[in-house]
Design a protein around this motif. Structure first.
Motif, PDB file in Angstrom:
ATOM      1  N   GLU A 232       0.827  -1.202   0.000  1.00  0.00           N
ATOM      2  CA  GLU A 232       0.000   0.000   0.000  1.00  0.00           C
ATOM      3  C   GLU A 232       0.867   1.260   0.000  1.00  0.00           C
ATOM      4  O   GLU A 232       0.521   2.263  -0.642  1.00  0.00           O
ATOM      5  CB  GLU A 232      -0.927   0.004   1.211  1.00  0.00           C
ATOM      6  N   ALA A 233       1.992   1.198   0.692  1.00  0.00           N
ATOM      7  CA  ALA A 233       2.896   2.352   0.727  1.00  0.00           C
ATOM      8  C   ALA A 233       3.478   2.634  -0.654  1.00  0.00           C
ATOM      9  O   ALA A 233       3.678   3.801  -1.023  1.00  0.00           O
ATOM     10  CB  ALA A 233       4.024   2.109   1.736  1.00  0.00           C
ATOM     11  N   PHE A 234       3.742   1.597  -1.428  1.00  0.00           N
ATOM     12  CA  PHE A 234       4.221   1.782  -2.799  1.00  0.00           C
ATOM     13  C   PHE A 234       3.153   2.491  -3.638  1.00  0.00           C
ATOM     14  O   PHE A 234       3.473   3.357  -4.459  1.00  0.00           O
ATOM     15  CB  PHE A 234       4.584   0.438  -3.421  1.00  0.00           C
ATOM     16  N   TYR A 235       1.890   2.116  -3.445  1.00  0.00           N
ATOM     17  CA  TYR A 235       0.803   2.782  -4.171  1.00  0.00           C
ATOM     18  C   TYR A 235       0.680   4.248  -3.754  1.00  0.00           C
ATOM     19  O   TYR A 235       0.507   5.133  -4.602  1.00  0.00           O
ATOM     20  CB  TYR A 235      -0.523   2.060  -3.924  1.00  0.00           C
ATOM     21  N   ARG A 236       0.759   4.520  -2.452  1.00  0.00           N
ATOM     22  CA  ARG A 236       0.643   5.902  -1.980  1.00  0.00           C
ATOM     23  C   ARG A 236       1.768   6.766  -2.540  1.00  0.00           C
ATOM     24  O   ARG A 236       1.538   7.907  -2.978  1.00  0.00           O
ATOM     25  CB  ARG A 236       0.653   5.955  -0.452  1.00  0.00           C
ATOM     26  N   ALA A 237       2.977   6.222  -2.545  1.00  0.00           N
ATOM     27  CA  ALA A 237       4.116   6.979  -3.061  1.00  0.00           C
ATOM     28  C   ALA A 237       3.939   7.282  -4.543  1.00  0.00           C
ATOM     29  O   ALA A 237       4.230   8.392  -5.001  1.00  0.00           O
ATOM     30  CB  ALA A 237       5.414   6.210  -2.811  1.00  0.00           C
ATOM     31  N   ALA A 238       3.439   6.327  -5.292  1.00  0.00           N
ATOM     32  CA  ALA A 238       3.222   6.530  -6.729  1.00  0.00           C
ATOM     33  C   ALA A 238       2.128   7.570  -6.960  1.00  0.00           C
ATOM     34  O   ALA A 238       2.247   8.425  -7.845  1.00  0.00           O
ATOM     35  CB  ALA A 238       2.847   5.216  -7.392  1.00  0.00           C
ATOM     36  N   ASP A 239       1.065   7.510  -6.158  1.00  0.00           N
ATOM     37  CA  ASP A 239      -0.021   8.480  -6.300  1.00  0.00           C
ATOM     38  C   ASP A 239       0.437   9.890  -5.969  1.00  0.00           C
ATOM     39  O   ASP A 239       0.033  10.873  -6.599  1.00  0.00           O
ATOM     40  CB  ASP A 239      -1.210   8.087  -5.423  1.00  0.00           C
ATOM     41  N   GLU A 240       1.296  10.018  -4.936  1.00  0.00           N
ATOM     42  CA  GLU A 240       1.823  11.337  -4.564  1.00  0.00           C
ATOM     43  C   GLU A 240       2.701  11.920  -5.670  1.00  0.00           C
ATOM     44  O   GLU A 240       2.665  13.129  -5.931  1.00  0.00           O
ATOM     45  CB  GLU A 240       2.591  11.237  -3.256  1.00  0.00           C
ATOM     46  N   ARG A 241       3.467  11.065  -6.316  1.00  0.00           N
ATOM     47  CA  ARG A 241       4.320  11.554  -7.399  1.00  0.00           C
ATOM     48  C   ARG A 241       3.490  12.029  -8.592  1.00  0.00           C
ATOM     49  O   ARG A 241       3.882  12.940  -9.323  1.00  0.00           O
ATOM     50  CB  ARG A 241       5.272  10.444  -7.866  1.00  0.00           C
ATOM     51  N   CYS A 242       2.329  11.400  -8.763  1.00  0.00           N
ATOM     52  CA  CYS A 242       1.487  11.733  -9.912  1.00  0.00           C
ATOM     53  C   CYS A 242       0.549  12.903  -9.658  1.00  0.00           C
ATOM     54  O   CYS A 242      -0.075  13.406 -10.591  1.00  0.00           O
ATOM     55  CB  CYS A 242       0.653  10.511 -10.339  1.00  0.00           C
TER      56      CYS A 242
END
Length: 243
Positions: A232-242
């Protein structure tokens, strides 16, 4: 009560004598639901439509869930909302005997269970997460092994006992995911969370997703709490970058 089930999970493995199983979930009935037997199939009447809609409940409304696995032994694992217990069929007496009392999934585990043949179509966060597990650069600082049977019941059973993460992400062919929310993802999520694990679509808890159709699909990631939380942390980090 309303019962939902996948009668034969892993049916494509039957001819190869690989483990298969049955997944089930039970919801509390919210409306009176009496369906008359039919001689021939046809359009649903008002009562039958009301029964169908009554089944469209989120996993948080489950009161029981489990699976029966058909393998080297026949194992019944279920929860009534107060822990998870496993029973093994004794062929001498044809009775299920308690063999796994109060199953608790480890907080982290040694295995990931994904069909990596589909990796080319997965979300970037999933690919990055698996690369970290394989390289030993994830939060646990160790390499994970790969185990994948191709039967959800078998893969989840192993994950419950040994820990790790099971996943079936969305891909270009199955843009919403492959596994059905109502009678695969939600019952298994209820079971895993009762054993202390975590279950997610990557961006939200599976248990909170309200189905809009009987065969609705969702991405599924479940297993050890720390391992799924890292995904889930990988998804959050990707969403923040986008954004």
């Amino acid at each position: 009560y309303v019962a939902v089930f996948d009668p034969l999970d892993g049916s494509s493995n039957v001819d190869a004598a690989v483990a298969t199983g049955t997944i089930f979930g039970v919801f509390k009935q919210n409306v009176e639901c009496i369906v008359k037997e039919r001689d021939e199939p046809g359009a649903l009447d008002e009562a039958e439509t009301r029964c169908l809609l009554n089944a469209l409940q989120p996993g948080t409304s489950l009161v029981a869930a489990g699976y029966c696995m058909y393998s080297s032994s026949t194992v019944l694992v279920f929860t009534l909302g107060d822990g998870v217990h496993g029973f093994t069929l004794d062929p001498r007496t044809n009775e299920f005997v308690l063999s796994h009392n109060r199953i608790e999934v480890p907080e982290t585990g040694p295995y990931y269970s994904f069909n990596e043949g589909n990796v080319g179509g997965w979300d970037d966060p999933v690919v990055a997460y698996l690369e970290a597990l394989k390289a030993g650069t994830g939060s646990q600082n160790r390499r994970y092994g790969s185990r994948y049977v191709g039967s959800m019941v078998a893969d989840v059973h192993r994950t419950l006992l040994y820990g790790g993460v099971y996943g079936y992400p969305a891909d270009p062919k199955n843009k919403a995911g492959k596994l059905r929310l109502l009678y695969e993802a939600a019952p298994m999520s209820f079971l895993v969370e009762q054993a202390g694990g975590l279950c997610s679509t990557g961006r939200e808890p599976i248990m909170g997703v309200v189905p809009t159709s009987v065969h609705q699909r969702v991405p599924v990631f479940l297993g050890s709490r720390d391992d799924v939380a890292e995904l889930e942390a990988f998804y959050r980090a990707a969403d923040e970058r986008c954004g």
